[in-house]
Design a protein around this motif. Structure first.
Motif, PDB file in Angstrom:
ATOM      1  N   ALA A   1      -5.956   5.506   3.534  1.00 13.26           N
ATOM      2  CA  ALA A   1      -7.096   4.671   3.170  1.00 13.26           C
ATOM      3  C   ALA A   1      -6.739   3.219   3.444  1.00 13.26           C
ATOM      4  CB  ALA A   1      -7.466   4.874   1.706  1.00 13.26           C
ATOM      5  N   PHE A   2      -7.781   2.386   3.484  1.00 13.77           N
ATOM      6  CA  PHE A   2      -7.574   0.944   3.648  1.00 13.77           C
ATOM      7  C   PHE A   2      -8.683   0.222   2.885  1.00 13.77           C
ATOM      8  CE2 PHE A   2     -10.163   2.438   7.117  1.00 13.77           C
ATOM      9  CZ  PHE A   2     -11.201   1.501   7.227  1.00 13.77           C
ATOM     10  N   ILE A   3      -8.404  -1.031   2.576  1.00 14.05           N
ATOM     11  CA  ILE A   3      -9.325  -1.852   1.774  1.00 14.05           C
ATOM     12  C   ILE A   3      -9.721  -3.064   2.602  1.00 14.05           C
ATOM     13  CG2 ILE A   3      -9.611  -3.220  -0.314  1.00 14.05           C
ATOM     14  CD1 ILE A   3      -7.531  -1.406  -1.647  1.00 14.05           C
ATOM     15  N   ILE A   4     -11.043  -3.374   2.595  1.00 13.30           N
ATOM     16  CA  ILE A   4     -11.545  -4.574   3.272  1.00 13.30           C
ATOM     17  C   ILE A   4     -12.252  -5.430   2.225  1.00 13.30           C
ATOM     18  CG2 ILE A   4     -13.144  -5.456   5.013  1.00 13.30           C
ATOM     19  CD1 ILE A   4     -12.730  -2.967   6.617  1.00 13.30           C
TER      20      ILE A   4
ATOM     21  N   LEU B   1      -7.888 -10.306   4.564  1.00 13.45           N
ATOM     22  CA  LEU B   1      -9.024  -9.480   4.138  1.00 13.45           C
ATOM     23  C   LEU B   1      -8.722  -7.997   4.225  1.00 13.45           C
ATOM     24  CD1 LEU B   1     -11.867 -11.474   5.937  1.00 13.45           C
ATOM     25  CD2 LEU B   1     -11.071 -11.705   3.583  1.00 13.45           C
ATOM     26  N   PHE B   2      -7.554  -7.624   4.776  1.00 12.10           N
ATOM     27  CA  PHE B   2      -7.204  -6.220   4.943  1.00 12.10           C
ATOM     28  C   PHE B   2      -6.072  -5.886   3.985  1.00 12.10           C
ATOM     29  CE2 PHE B   2      -4.917  -2.672   6.804  1.00 12.10           C
ATOM     30  CZ  PHE B   2      -5.941  -1.819   7.169  1.00 12.10           C
ATOM     31  N   GLU B   3      -6.209  -4.782   3.248  1.00 14.15           N
ATOM     32  CA  GLU B   3      -5.196  -4.369   2.285  1.00 14.15           C
ATOM     33  C   GLU B   3      -4.996  -2.865   2.372  1.00 14.15           C
ATOM     34  OE1 GLU B   3      -6.220  -5.600  -1.621  1.00 14.15           O
ATOM     35  OE2 GLU B   3      -6.600  -7.702  -1.068  1.00 14.15           O
ATOM     36  N   LYS B   4      -3.844  -2.463   1.832  1.00 15.22           N
ATOM     37  CA  LYS B   4      -3.520  -1.028   1.778  1.00 15.22           C
ATOM     38  C   LYS B   4      -3.459  -0.618   0.316  1.00 15.22           C
ATOM     39  CE  LYS B   4       0.240   2.229   2.791  1.00 15.22           C
ATOM     40  NZ  LYS B   4       0.435   2.572   1.379  1.00 15.22           N
ATOM     41  N   PRO B   5      -4.077   0.520  -0.007  1.00 14.79           N
ATOM     42  CA  PRO B   5      -3.990   0.989  -1.393  1.00 14.79           C
ATOM     43  C   PRO B   5      -2.553   1.335  -1.753  1.00 14.79           C
ATOM     44  CG  PRO B   5      -5.738   2.110  -0.194  1.00 14.79           C
ATOM     45  CD  PRO B   5      -4.953   1.364   0.823  1.00 14.79           C
TER      46      PRO B   5
END
Length: 1828
Positions: free
Chosen positions: A547-550, A537-541
């Motif tokens: 920044a981070f993506i959830i 569920l965790f990503e990096k742009p």
């Protein structure tokens, strides 16, 4: 179900679309397994080849049948998927204007951006007490469900309202709280519900602001717990707040505003109390002008400020605290204007005497220099030393903003604390309902710490929501005992773990905040190292390292790490806080009490929000043992703790969900953006609910509903008595796959799509049936058409053939006619030729014969002339010869005759003397006379002939000479001369010649005159024609003017009539409004009075000791104090001890009212004496009339005379005695002078009243003694007289013997006096006898006169009858005989009544005298020997006694008043009285008691009785006010009592219908008009209570009986319903039907009639009942979409017709009840009429006159087809209706006021019942009262 069975030709599907999200299409060809392409036809008319996904090969979503579209519950849809949900919401929102929709347990609320009339108190009352599925979706329905579950399950409830900013969360939460406040009320008089609602304006002003998405956006989350006691009434509330957006205080984006309170302050700056704040326009302050939009359209900040201050006052925030709040807020504004000047790159200064900072320091009460210093410096502390460091301009500005945010956050917290204190209750809380108004899932282009916290909270709420939905599904399956299979649903626990678990995002953030050199970059690297590639569920742009993506449950969100650490730390300079704490302004240090523990407040620096934990009512002080570490909690840590506490609270309650949807970003009203809606539906969990429902068995039917809906799919043999088994058998045949459905205990569960399949089968079956019906009907129509055509063809043939025959006959006739014409023409030609030849021949002959004849004529003429010559010659010769011969003969005759005459003369002379001579002469004379007569006749004849000729000539010439006056006169003279000179024929001829000449002249003159006349006539005609033309023009102008005048007069008349009618209606409305307002005030007064009594009883129970000397005066205690002063004084002092007597030496004037009363009493006694004297005289006259009969018994007569004189003497002595006593009393009263002596209650007054009472009693005793004495004297005289003494002695002898026996002088004197009295008595008897004889003679004369008049009248009638025809004579005689017999019958009836009264009186007298005579006989038996008794029997004597008729009064003692009220009012059972006794008997009894008190002139008794009666009736109604019979009984009796007071008041207006006897019973002493008004008010209160009882009884029946129950079975089918089941329309045993309503109406009507209620009042009650039925039915119809269908309209009209039939049966059609049902009737008609064209719209507008525009539009929006063959109402048609109705001026209110009570009137209804005939039954227990 195989796909090939569903994806057939014409099946409709949903396909994805980039613009509209989903687009509808129709299959052009059946789908077969293996097809890769679907041929589709789009709605816009294009064809499309839709390629299936080669991997998944998923077919597009099927579209629900149109009948299921627009359902109240999304779970009722057969196909549950995203496009179906979106389409259903869109149809409801756009087409039906419905903003609420259920989705299982979730209420979806779409913001309409428009004020809707669906939140009024009438709507609240409509939803109160209703089941959630029975009404249309509404926030009130959710609130009612929560309230009912709290009361039923005794479990706390919570309503979770979520959604985007601008979606309407705050408004929904506000309406929910308003519903609780309205429905429950408060347990005390403190108006807690008003305080709860008053918290909203305060929190909105300090926590709401304008954003680009919402003008009133809540910039914080709140959870309000509304507390209830054991009776479920509001006792208090508590509020928790979350994440206040403090950054808005110092920064606003474009087109946004700061918090409302700042602009409200600036708008109110000119108020006197705000002068010290030194504020101005909002554009003058940095913190309020950044957004560039200081004004919200349609919002007045000045008024909002007044509302805010009013709410603060209501919540107990004093004026001083309010001004303190405003000072702090104004200080923040001035602080924002503080400007810094850079010295260098690391330091800055504030200009000297800087005005904004100076104002800030003054308002905050801090030192200017100190504040100026610490704004530009900061203190740094190390382990060894502390030093002060200047800061740069940027840092100073940030520090200023941080300080402003911190102050605002503290003020916000302080206000929330005080609001909670105001809402805190000392009573123990039994349960609560929490309302959570929290932000929804947010995702922007740049997402920071605030969005992270918000989405984290939504993850927790979504998890709780999913678990709750899953739990409900599981409970439903277990309850129905169907196999439970695990449903796979999205679990967001991994996402929550990613955020809050150990080494989660929040944990790493807090750890980084503790690092001295921690930055956002280092924190981002730690996140990457910890979670990247380890958590899915965790990503990096790709393009960013900051920044981070959830992956949230709704969507992926990218968060920017910049600012996370600063916002999480939320720091502010300690020195600035210390300066504020040292403020002289006392309120300011209160805000920073928590900062004494640690400098880690909850304010963010740049754009953060603060999490505020739950604030108790009384703030607690921190423990000194706490460590600094515990104090320094970060914002994230605080928010996590608050969220956990909130989740614990929610998990401990039963949640109810409201999801608010924002339809568009532009705030356009009723505009639906599919893209935005889908985003929010995904984010708020609605689609997840749909998915969970679709995974199981989303469609659920009860067996009865399934049978009713799908009965058409069953054959007759399939229908069994067991509905459950029937449904099982049918389903096994219809759906072969048993996994698609399950049978529960009470329901059938279907998989998704199965209901649509069943609907398809049902529609196919109905379509086939329709086709068959159409086929049959079309065949019948065509056969009928063929027969008509055949008949028409035969008729045409018949007429054609007839025409041809007529043409042939005509040809034959013409041929024959032509032949005849030819014949006659040929004959005519030949005849004409013959005639020509013949005429030529005749002409020749005539000419020839003429020639011959002329020759012969000439010859004959010559011969004739020759003959004439011969004749004249021969005649001359013959005449000459004859003359000669004649002369010769005459001469001879003369000579001879002379000779003969001489001889005859001689004879005549001789005979002249004889008689016969005379006779002969006479005979000759007669002959001569006759001859002469003949000659005269002949001459007359000739004269007549001449006269006729002359007359003819005169007529000829007169006609010609009439026009000329002079000629007529000459002609008349000539006519007169012609009459006189009849013989002058020649002269007449000459005159005729002259006349001819004159005639010629006159003719010439006539011609000239005629010529002139013609010219004059022509000129006149020309003039007349011109005048006629002018006259015509004038007439036309006159007609036009008259027409205009008539039209103007007509218009003016119509205008005046309309104006008069309007004014009359307006006056009637004003009168009704005024009457309604007055009756509402009475209702409110009675309610307050009941409340006062309840409080008084509670006080009595609490104190248990009555207050000494306190006596409540009833509101109905009113009288004329100026007229009856002493009565009021007695009433006031009746419970107090008697006053002590005052010394008699005090002198005061006499009380005139008492003196007048005594005089009146004396007058009454004298009148009574006069009546008795008259009665005595009448008895004496009776004795004198029977004198002849009494001559045989003089002893008895003497005894009677002695008795009469004795009686008179007795009466005179009594009269003298009374007069003496009265004089003594007057003298005694005149000697007294003190006011206490003559005042009521004083000793002299009591003595006087006692003496008057004793005098009246003694008078009665004396009467009885006189009668007894009379009987004794008569008995003794008869006993003394010897029986065998036949020679009676004279009176003088008896007296002489008595005188001789008397030896005492006193006896002699007494005897002498008695003799004198006897003589006087005899004289008076003689005079009275003489008068009686004269009266009798006068009466006989009157009878004779009347008989004469009757005789004359009879003769006149006989004469008139004789002149009439026989039939009329018989009719007149019959009419006369009937009149005579009627009069005789009336006279006989009167005599019979008199005789009956006399018989009753004589019977009573006989009983009395028999009893007294028996007592006398016993007394005489003791003094008389037995021998005397045997030898001398006593003769019985009938002594007549005067007995009074009953006067229609009831007498009771003063001490029996309470017993009277108790037996007649308090303990009376209405049922027994209504069945067995006359109606209104208690009222008659009470009035008869009032009459007696009035007769006694005792106003104290009147007042006491009336007051006790009114209070007792109120007490009975308070005790048994919910019993219809009791309320109806006392309403009827109160009205009857009121009518009696009017009827016998003595006023002429009320006495018109009275009999003479009733007029005698009128009140004589008191005017009870004020009490009539009090009784009228009481009757109004009873009527209103009766209406409330009726409403409570009818309310549960109306909706079920009028709407839900199918009176006409089979007309309306049951549509599929969702999770929230509606009440079934199938009549169970416990449900109400229309028959139940009619039975109840019959019961009401029979009870009202039994109680004798006035007919007019019954009509008003029935009108009110029908209004309640119509209003409740219409209101429920307007709030229930499933009821708005064609079939339901027919059901309603049938039900209304049954109600009208009931009115006709009861003869109540003129009561106005039918008119109250007119809105309901028109609504039912509106459901049934055609709704397509403009003509239909015009018809609807003219038809629905009783409905408002809002109601018409609402019904059209709610109209829902039950079957596929019906059509929905188009949006364009509804707009057409709105355009046509836009000029109609009616109320914008949607619902009717079901609580409205029509003003009641009590028309005067006199009673024909005679009061003296009323008997009091023993069953009432009123033996202590007696009839008078």
């Amino acid at each position: 179900m195989a796909a090939s069975e569903l994806y057939t030709k014409f099946a409709r599907v949903w396909i994805p679309d980039p613009e509209e999200v989903w687009k509808s299409a129709e299959l052009l060809k059946d789908y077969k397994p293996g097809d890769k392409v679907l041929l589709l036809h789009l709605e816009e008319g294009k064809d499309l080849e839709y390629c299936l996904d080669p991997k998944t090969k998923e077919l597009p979503h099927l579209r629900n049948p149109d009948i299921l579209v627009g359902e109240n519950d999304l779970t009722a849809l057969s196909y549950l998927h995203e496009p179906a949900v979106l389409h259903n919401l869109r149809v409801r929102f756009i087409d039906s204007k419905l903003i609420y929709t259920y989705c299982g347990i979730v209420l979806v609320a779409i913001n309409p951006y428009e004020q809707l009339p669906i939140y009024g108190e009438d709507i609240i009352n409509a939803y109160s007490g209703q089941n959630m599925g029975d009404m249309d979706p509404h926030i009130f329905a959710v609130a009612e469900e929560a309230y009912k579950q709290m009361a039923r399950d005794e479990r706390n409830q919570s309503i979770i309202v979520s959604g985007e900013s601008g979606a309407g969360k705050t408004v929904s939460a506000k309406y929910a709280m308003r519903y609780f406040a309205t429905v429950s009320g408060s347990a005390s008089e403190a108006n807690v519900e008003e305080k709860v609602l008053a918290s909203n304006p305060i929190m909105e002003s300090i926590g709401n602001a304008k954003t680009t998405r919402n003008d009133n956006s809540s910039r914080f989350g709140k959870y309000i717990e509304i507390g209830f006691d054991k009776r479920y009434r509001i006792i208090g509330a508590n509020m928790r707040t979350y994440l206040l957006e403090k950054s808005r205080v110092v920064f606003q984006a474009e087109e946004e505003r700061n918090y409302h309170i700042f602009y409200q302050l600036c708008a109110s700056a000119k108020l006197p109390e705000f002068k010290m704040l030194r504020l101005g326009n909002a554009n003058n302050f940095h913190y309020t002008k950044q957004g560039g939009s200081p004004v919200i359209e349609g919002v007045d900040d000045t008024k909002e400020m007044a509302h805010t201050r009013q709410a603060c006052t209501l919540l107990g925030i004093s004026e001083s605290y309010q001004m303190g709040i405003f000072r702090i807020l104004a200080g923040i504004l001035h602080l924002g204007n503080v400007a810094f000047t850079s010295r260098d790159s690391d330091s800055c200064t504030i200009p000297p005497k800087h005005e904004p900072l100076s104002i800030f320091s003054d308002l905050m009460g801090v030192d200017y220099e100190e504040m100026c210093h610490w704004l530009c410096h900061r203190k740094l502390a190390t382990a060894t030393e502390t030093y002060i460091k200047p800061i740069s301009k940027l840092q100073a500005t940030n520090a200023r903003d941080a300080l402003a945010k911190h102050i605002y956050a503290k003020l916000f917290s302080w206000i929330v604390d005080h609001v909670n204190q105001a809402l805190h209750s000392a009573v123990k809380q039994h349960s609560f309902i929490g309302v959570l108004d929290i932000y929804g899932f947010e995702t922007f282009e740049i997402n920071s710490f605030e969005q992270f916290c918000i989405n984290y909270a939504n993850e927790k709420l979504q998890q709780q929501f999913n678990m709750h939905v899953f739990k409900l599904e599981q409970e439903e399956y277990m309850k129905e005992q169907i196999p439970w299979t695990l449903i796979d649903f999205y679990d967001n626990q991994p996402c929550i773990n990613l955020i809050e678990s150990k080494l989660g995002i929040l944990d790493l953030l807090d750890e980084e905040c503790k690092m001295p050199k921690g930055t956002d970059d280092t924190w981002a690297q730690k996140l990457y190292n910890t979670h990247l590639n380890k958590c899915a569920l965790f990503e990096k742009p790709r393009l960013s390292n900051k920044a981070f993506i959830i992956q949230h449950f709704a969507d992926k969100v990218e968060y920017q790490c910049e600012g996370f650490l600063e916002k999480n730390k939320d720091t502010v300079f300690e020195e600035q806080i210390k300066v504020l704490k040292s403020s002289k302004f006392k309120m300011l240090p209160e805000l920073f009490q928590d900062d004494e523990k640690a400098i880690s407040p909850t304010s963010a620096t740049s754009s953060g929000r603060t999490a505020l934990t739950r604030t108790p009512a009384k703030p607690t002080k921190g423990r000194p043992g706490q460590t600094a570490k515990e104090h320094k909690k970060t914002v994230g840590h605080q928010f996590r703790n608050s969220l956990h506490l909130l989740m614990e609270t929610l998990n401990a309650t039963t949640p109810h969900y409201v999801r608010c949807i924002k339809p568009n970003d532009f705030k356009f009203p009723f505009t639906f953006d599919e893209k935005r809606a889908v985003q929010q539906l995904r984010a708020c969990g609605v689609l997840e609910t749909i998915r969970i429902s679709a995974a199981g068995f989303p469609s659920r039917w009860t067996y009865q509903e399934f049978f009713s809906r799908y009965r058409v799919l069953m054959k007759q043999k399939d229908v069994l008595s067991d509905r459950k088994q029937t449904c099982k058998n049918v389903l096994e045949k219809l759906i072969l796959d048993k996994d698609k459905y399950q049978f529960g205990k009470t329901k059938i569960f279907f998989r998704a799509g199965q209901v649509a399949y069943l609907e398809k089968l049902r529609a196919d079956k109905l379509r086939a049936a329709c086709i068959r019906i159409q086929k049959t009907i079309r065949g019948w129509l065509l056969r009928k058409k063929y027969l008509r055509m055949r008949k028409a063809a035969i008729t045409v043939q018949r007429h054609v053939r007839g025409y041809q025959a007529r043409c042939y006959a005509k040809f034959l006739r013409r041929t024959k006619a032509a032949t005849i014409i030819q014949k006659y023409w040929r004959m005519y030609i030949i005849c004409r030729r013959y005639k020509i030849r013949r005429s030529a021949t005749i002409v020749l002959q005539s000419y020839l014969r003429g020639y011959l004849a002329r020759n012969r004529y000439r010859k004959m003429l010559r011969e004739h002339k020759a003959v004439i010559i011969q004749k004249w010659v021969r005649g001359w010769l013959a005449r000459r010869h004859y003359r000669r011969s004649t002369q010769a003969i005459i001469y001879l005759q003369c000579c001879f005759r002379r000779m003969m005459a001489k001889r005859e003369l001689k004879k005549l002379k001789i005979e002249a003397r004889s008689v016969e001579r005379y006779k002969k002469l006479h005979i000759g004379m007669e002959n001569k006379i006759m001859q002469l007569q003949r000659k005269v006749d002949e001459q007359n004849k000739d004269y007549k002939c001449l006269m006729e000729k002359l007359t003819n000539l005169e007529g000829i010439y007169t006609s010609e000479t009439e026009k000329l006056r002079s000629d007529l006169e000459r002609l008349q003279l000539s006519e007169e001369e012609a009459k006189i000179a009849t013989g002058r024929v020649l002269s007449l001829q000459e005159e005729i010649a002259k006349l001819r000449k004159d005639l010629e002249q006159t003719q010439s003159e006539k011609k000239s005159i005629e010529e002139r006349a013609d010219r004059y006539k022509q000129e006149t005609e020309q003039l007349v024609s011109s005048l006629k033309e002018e006259n015509t023009l004038l007439k036309q102008e006159k007609e036009t003017l008259n027409h205009l005048i008539v039209e103007q007069a007509k218009e003016m008349t119509e205008t005046m009539e309309k104006k008069l009618v309007e004014e009359t209606k307006q006056l009637e409305l004003d009168l009704n409004d005024e009457r309604l307002r007055y009756q509402n005030l009475l209702n409110e007064f009675s309610r307050l009075e009941e409340r006062y009594d309840d409080l008084k009883e509670e006080m009595t129970l609490m104190v248990n000791v009555p207050k000494p000397g306190h006596k409540r005066t009833d509101s109905t205690h009113s009288s004329n104090e100026s007229e009856y002063t002493f009565s009021s004084e007695i009433a006031e002092t009746e419970d107090l001890p008697l006053r002590t007597e005052e010394p008699s030496e005090k002198k005061v004037p006499l009380d005139m009212s008492l003196f007048l009363k005594l005089q009146k009493r004396v007058t009454e006694l004298e009148q009574e004496k006069q009546v008795m004297q008259d009665e005595l005289d009448r008895k004496e006259e009776q004795v004198l009339r029977s004198k002849a009969k009494e001559e045989e018994r003089p002893q008895i007569r003497g005894a009677e005379l002695e008795y009469e004189s004795l009686k008179r003497q007795e009466l005179e002595s009594e009269n003298k005695k009374l007069k003496n006593e009265l004089n003594e009393l007057r003298k005694a009263l005149s000697e007294k002078s003190a006011p206490e002596v003559t005042a009521p209650g004083a000793p002299a007054y009591r003595v006087l009243m006692e003496q008057l009472t004793s005098v009246s009693e003694e008078l009665d005793v004396r009467k009885e003694e006189v009668l007894i004495l009379r009987s004794q004297l008569v008995s003794q005289k008869e006993a003394i007289q010897p029986k065998d003494d036949k020679n009676t002695m004279t009176d003088s002898t008896i007296l002489l013997e008595d005188v001789q026996k008397m030896k005492d002088k006193g006896e002699i004197a007494q005897a002498y006096i008695g003799l004198k009295e006897t003589n006087r008595l005899l004289e008076s008897q003689l005079q009275s006898q003489k008068r009686s004889h004269e009266n009798e003679a006068e009466a006989l004369r009157g009878e004779i006169q009347s008989l004469k008049e009757e005789n004359n009248r009879q003769q006149q009638l006989l004469a008139q009858n004789l002149q009439l025809p026989p039939e009329a004579r018989i009719e007149a005689s019959l009419q006369h005989e009937i009149t005579r017999l009627t009069n005789e019958n009336l006279d006989l009836m009167e005599q019979l009544e008199k005789q009956d009264k006399t018989v009753r009186k004589l019977k009573k007298q006989l009983k009395v005298f028999a009893k007294k005579i028996g007592e006398l006989e016993v007394g005489q038996m003791e003094n008389i020997s037995p021998g005397q008794i045997i030898d001398e029997p006593i003769r019985p004597v009938n002594i007549p006694r005067k007995e009074k008729d009953f006067q229609g009064m009831l007498e009771y003692k003063k001490e029996d008043e309470q017993k009277l009220v108790k037996n007649l009012i308090l303990e009376l059972k209405p049922r027994g009285v209504a069945v067995n006794l006359i109606p209104g008997l208690p009222a008659y009894i009470l009035f008869m008691c009032v009459r007696h008190a009035d007769y006694l002139n005792d106003d104290q008794k009147v007042r006491s009785l009336l007051t006790s009666t009114i209070n007792s009736i109120k007490k009975v109604l308070k005790k048994r006010g919910d019993d219809f019979e009791t309320v109806s009984f006392w309403l009827s009796n109160t009205c009857r009592f009121l009518h009696c007071l009017k009827q016998y008041s003595g006023e002429e207006g009320f006495m018109k219908h009275n009999t003479s006897r009733q007029n005698e019973h009128c009140l004589t002493n008191f005017d009870l008009a004020e009490y009539r008004q009090v009784l009228s008010d009481l009757a109004i209160q009873i009527y209103q209570q009766l209406v409330r009882v009726l409403e409570n009884i009818l309310q549960p029946m109306i909706v079920s009986g009028m709407l839900e129950h199918e009176t006409i079975q089979g007309v309306s089918g049951v549509k599929p319903t969702g999770l929230r089941k509606r009440t079934s329309s199938i009549a169970d045993e416990g449900t109400y039907t229309l028959d139940s309503i009619l039975r109840q109406l019959n019961s009401f009507h029979s009870v009202l009639c039994q109680h004798g209620m006035d007919p007019e009042l019954i009509k008003q009650v029935v009108k009110q009942m029908f209004y309640i039925v119509g209003a409740v039915t219409l209101n429920n119809l307007l709030l229930r979409k499933d009821m708005c269908s064609w079939s339901k309209g027919m059901q309603i009209r049938y039900n209304v017709s049954q109600l009208e039939e009931w009115l006709r049966d009861k003869n109540l059609m003129n009561s106005g009840a039918k008119e109250t049902l007119e809105p309901l009737i028109q609504a039912a008609q509106l459901l049934q009429v055609k709704k397509k064209t403009d003509d239909d719209a015009e018809a609807i507008c003219s038809m629905c006159s009783a409905l408002t525009t809002a109601q018409i539009v609402k019904v059209l929006n709610l109209y829902t087809p039950v079957n596929e063959f019906e059509e929905r109402v188009s949006v364009s048609f509804i707009r057409t209706i709105q355009m046509r109705l836009r000029d109609r001026k009616d109320s914008p209110q949607l619902l009717m006021d079901a609580k409205h009570i029509f003003p009641v009137t009590f028309p005067f209804n006199p009673s024909s019942l005679a009061l003296e005939t009323i008997q009091i039954p023993a069953s009432l227990g009123l033996g202590f009262i007696s009839r008078v």
